[in-house]
Design an enzyme around this catalytic site. Structure first.
Site, mmCIF file in Angstrom:
data_model
loop_
_atom_site.group_PDB
_atom_site.id
_atom_site.type_symbol
_atom_site.label_atom_id
_atom_site.label_comp_id
_atom_site.label_asym_id
_atom_site.label_seq_id
_atom_site.Cartn_x
_atom_site.Cartn_y
_atom_site.Cartn_z
ATOM 1 N N HIS A 39 -34.176 -6.153 -18.344
ATOM 2 C CA HIS A 39 -34.702 -7.044 -17.299
ATOM 3 C C HIS A 39 -34.153 -8.447 -17.499
ATOM 4 O O HIS A 39 -33.454 -8.710 -18.481
ATOM 5 C CB HIS A 39 -36.238 -7.025 -17.287
ATOM 6 C CG HIS A 39 -36.902 -7.642 -18.480
ATOM 7 N ND1 HIS A 39 -36.762 -7.151 -19.762
ATOM 8 C CD2 HIS A 39 -37.740 -8.713 -18.590
ATOM 9 C CE1 HIS A 39 -37.483 -7.886 -20.596
ATOM 10 N NE2 HIS A 39 -38.086 -8.839 -19.909
ATOM 11 N N HIS A 71 -35.425 -11.484 -18.119
ATOM 12 C CA HIS A 71 -35.969 -12.569 -18.924
ATOM 13 C C HIS A 71 -34.923 -12.889 -19.987
ATOM 14 O O HIS A 71 -34.300 -11.985 -20.562
ATOM 15 C CB HIS A 71 -37.314 -12.174 -19.552
ATOM 16 C CG HIS A 71 -38.456 -12.272 -18.581
ATOM 17 N ND1 HIS A 71 -39.590 -11.503 -18.648
ATOM 18 C CD2 HIS A 71 -38.605 -13.082 -17.476
ATOM 19 C CE1 HIS A 71 -40.403 -11.827 -17.639
ATOM 20 N NE2 HIS A 71 -39.832 -12.770 -16.914
ATOM 21 N N ASP A 112 -34.644 -13.735 -23.029
ATOM 22 C CA ASP A 112 -34.572 -13.185 -24.393
ATOM 23 C C ASP A 112 -34.006 -11.766 -24.417
ATOM 24 O O ASP A 112 -33.854 -11.178 -25.483
ATOM 25 C CB ASP A 112 -35.951 -13.226 -25.081
ATOM 26 C CG ASP A 112 -37.054 -12.525 -24.312
ATOM 27 O OD1 ASP A 112 -37.072 -12.620 -23.064
ATOM 28 O OD2 ASP A 112 -37.899 -11.859 -24.940
ATOM 29 N N HIS A 113 -33.659 -11.238 -23.247
ATOM 30 C CA HIS A 113 -33.062 -9.898 -23.186
ATOM 31 C C HIS A 113 -31.607 -9.914 -22.708
ATOM 32 O O HIS A 113 -30.943 -8.891 -22.747
ATOM 33 C CB HIS A 113 -33.905 -8.967 -22.309
ATOM 34 C CG HIS A 113 -35.250 -8.690 -22.914
ATOM 35 N ND1 HIS A 113 -35.563 -7.495 -23.527
ATOM 36 C CD2 HIS A 113 -36.341 -9.474 -23.061
ATOM 37 C CE1 HIS A 113 -36.804 -7.551 -24.006
ATOM 38 N NE2 HIS A 113 -37.294 -8.745 -23.734
ATOM 39 N N HIS A 130 -43.693 -5.080 -15.441
ATOM 40 C CA HIS A 130 -43.605 -6.367 -16.123
ATOM 41 C C HIS A 130 -43.631 -7.463 -15.062
ATOM 42 O O HIS A 130 -43.730 -7.157 -13.877
ATOM 43 C CB HIS A 130 -42.301 -6.368 -16.940
ATOM 44 C CG HIS A 130 -42.183 -7.461 -17.943
ATOM 45 N ND1 HIS A 130 -43.210 -7.852 -18.765
ATOM 46 C CD2 HIS A 130 -41.122 -8.271 -18.267
ATOM 47 C CE1 HIS A 130 -42.782 -8.839 -19.544
ATOM 48 N NE2 HIS A 130 -41.526 -9.114 -19.257
ATOM 49 N N ASP A 146 -39.338 -4.957 -21.664
ATOM 50 C CA ASP A 146 -40.752 -5.287 -21.779
ATOM 51 C C ASP A 146 -41.561 -4.539 -20.716
ATOM 52 O O ASP A 146 -41.085 -4.313 -19.612
ATOM 53 C CB ASP A 146 -40.948 -6.783 -21.524
ATOM 54 C CG ASP A 146 -40.277 -7.648 -22.578
ATOM 55 O OD1 ASP A 146 -39.781 -7.149 -23.574
ATOM 56 O OD2 ASP A 146 -40.224 -8.872 -22.358
ATOM 57 N N HIS A 164 -40.497 -6.514 -30.579
ATOM 58 C CA HIS A 164 -40.770 -7.564 -29.602
ATOM 59 C C HIS A 164 -42.074 -8.266 -29.990
ATOM 60 O O HIS A 164 -42.991 -8.444 -29.184
ATOM 61 C CB HIS A 164 -40.858 -6.999 -28.178
ATOM 62 C CG HIS A 164 -40.675 -8.051 -27.113
ATOM 63 N ND1 HIS A 164 -41.740 -8.698 -26.534
ATOM 64 C CD2 HIS A 164 -39.566 -8.563 -26.533
ATOM 65 C CE1 HIS A 164 -41.283 -9.561 -25.621
ATOM 66 N NE2 HIS A 164 -39.958 -9.496 -25.608
HETATM 67 ZN ZN LIG Z 1 -39.910 -10.071 -20.458
#
Ligand SMILES: [Zn+2]
Length: 304
Positions: A63, A65, A67-68, A143, A213, A271
């Protein structure tokens, strides 16, 4: 024979710490090199753990976000600087393609290798890649933004020949393919070669699923059913359920419940929120519902 090797590159949540990088995993499955998520710092982790960066052929992004995926363009740029000419296949949310191409274009980079982008679709379960040996499936999770999980699995394998018996009886090699497929062969004299006599059962195909997530979401159960290893996010302890619900993440207890209901063999939780010094409490909580749970640290390797 171990055909899966999973290296955890980043086990933390959104805020990187000295101990935990944001999400990234390097999976070698029957010599297919797959990168799952690519948070900031992923390429450094790949090099630190001496993994073959240029052999990555598939990148799966769950996804959008940061941090991914904030490490993705940097990784592609490094592949370019190191002289890559082999194309790469990237699977991710539809908007990701535009982000990558714009970042490269504005900086004036033209990749000397082909970048093949495959937008993930909002389908409960979808086969996104297959070759002779493996399959990759995506599935939708729940999410704050659209998010997908992935299941990487081996295809059904063929039975193996009992060579001693087969060649001992001087049988003709032309019958081998059928016998390995489990088919019996009728000979010209009317007699039969039974597959069960001349072959050994195939080993069970192995599988791995990645879920990060997502909030607790039972719709994924079917997609992760009975995998050998399930990686599931466990951002919070259950006493912070309100926070988990507000941010649409999972608690360690809930991750254990998913593992238990999906009858997986092993659960890896990661995570982890930066608020937890150690993962001890998270691990204990998940283990209270699913005993075969392991908490992951950056650099951990799981072979199966
Ligand atoms: Zn996320």
């Amino acid at each position: 024979l171990k055909t899966f090797s999973l290296t955890i590159l980043g086990s933390g949540a959104a805020l990187p710490t000295a101990k935990r990088n944001p999400s990234g995993q390097f999976l070698n499955c029957n010599n297919r090199h797959i990168l799952i998520d690519c948070g900031e710092g992923t390429q450094n982790q790949i090099r630190k753990h001496k993994l073959p960066l240029q052999r990555i052929s598939h990148i799966l992004i769950s996804h959008l976000h940061g941090d991914h995926f904030f490490g993705l363009v940097g990784l592609l740029s490094t592949m370019h600087l190191l002289g890559r000419d082999k194309g790469i296949h990237i699977y991710g949310p539809p908007d990701l393609e535009q982000i990558i191409r714009m970042q490269l274009e504005i900086g004036g980079s033209r990749l000397p290798f082909s970048l093949n982008f495959y937008p993930l679709q909002k389908i409960k379960n979808q086969l996104i890649f297959e070759d002779k040996v493996i399959e990759i499936h995506s599935f939708t999770m729940k999410h704050r933004v659209d998010s997908w999980g992935f299941r990487i699995q081996e295809k059904e394998k063929e039975r193996t020949l009992n060579a001693e018996l087969f060649y001992g009886e001087k049988r003709s090699m032309e019958h081998i393919p059928a016998l390995k497929k489990g088919l019996d062969v009728e000979l010209e004299d009317g007699s039969k070669l039974l597959s069960a006599d001349y072959t050994f059962p195939a080993s069970k195909p192995k599988s791995y699923a990645y879920c990060s997530d997502t909030m607790y979401f039972e719709q994924i159960l079917q997609s992760v059913l009975e995998v050998d290893y399930l990686y599931h996010e466990a951002t919070f302890l259950h006493k912070e359920l309100d926070r988990a619900l507000a941010t649409m993440h999972t608690t360690a207890l809930q991750a254990g419940e998913i593992a238990s209901k999906a009858k997986v063999k092993n659960l890896l939780i990661g995570h982890l929120s930066a608020r937890y010094e150690t993962g001890k409490e998270l691990l204990a909580e998940a283990k209270s519902v699913f005993d075969n749970t392991f908490i992951v640290e950056d650099g951990d390797v799981f072979e199966f």
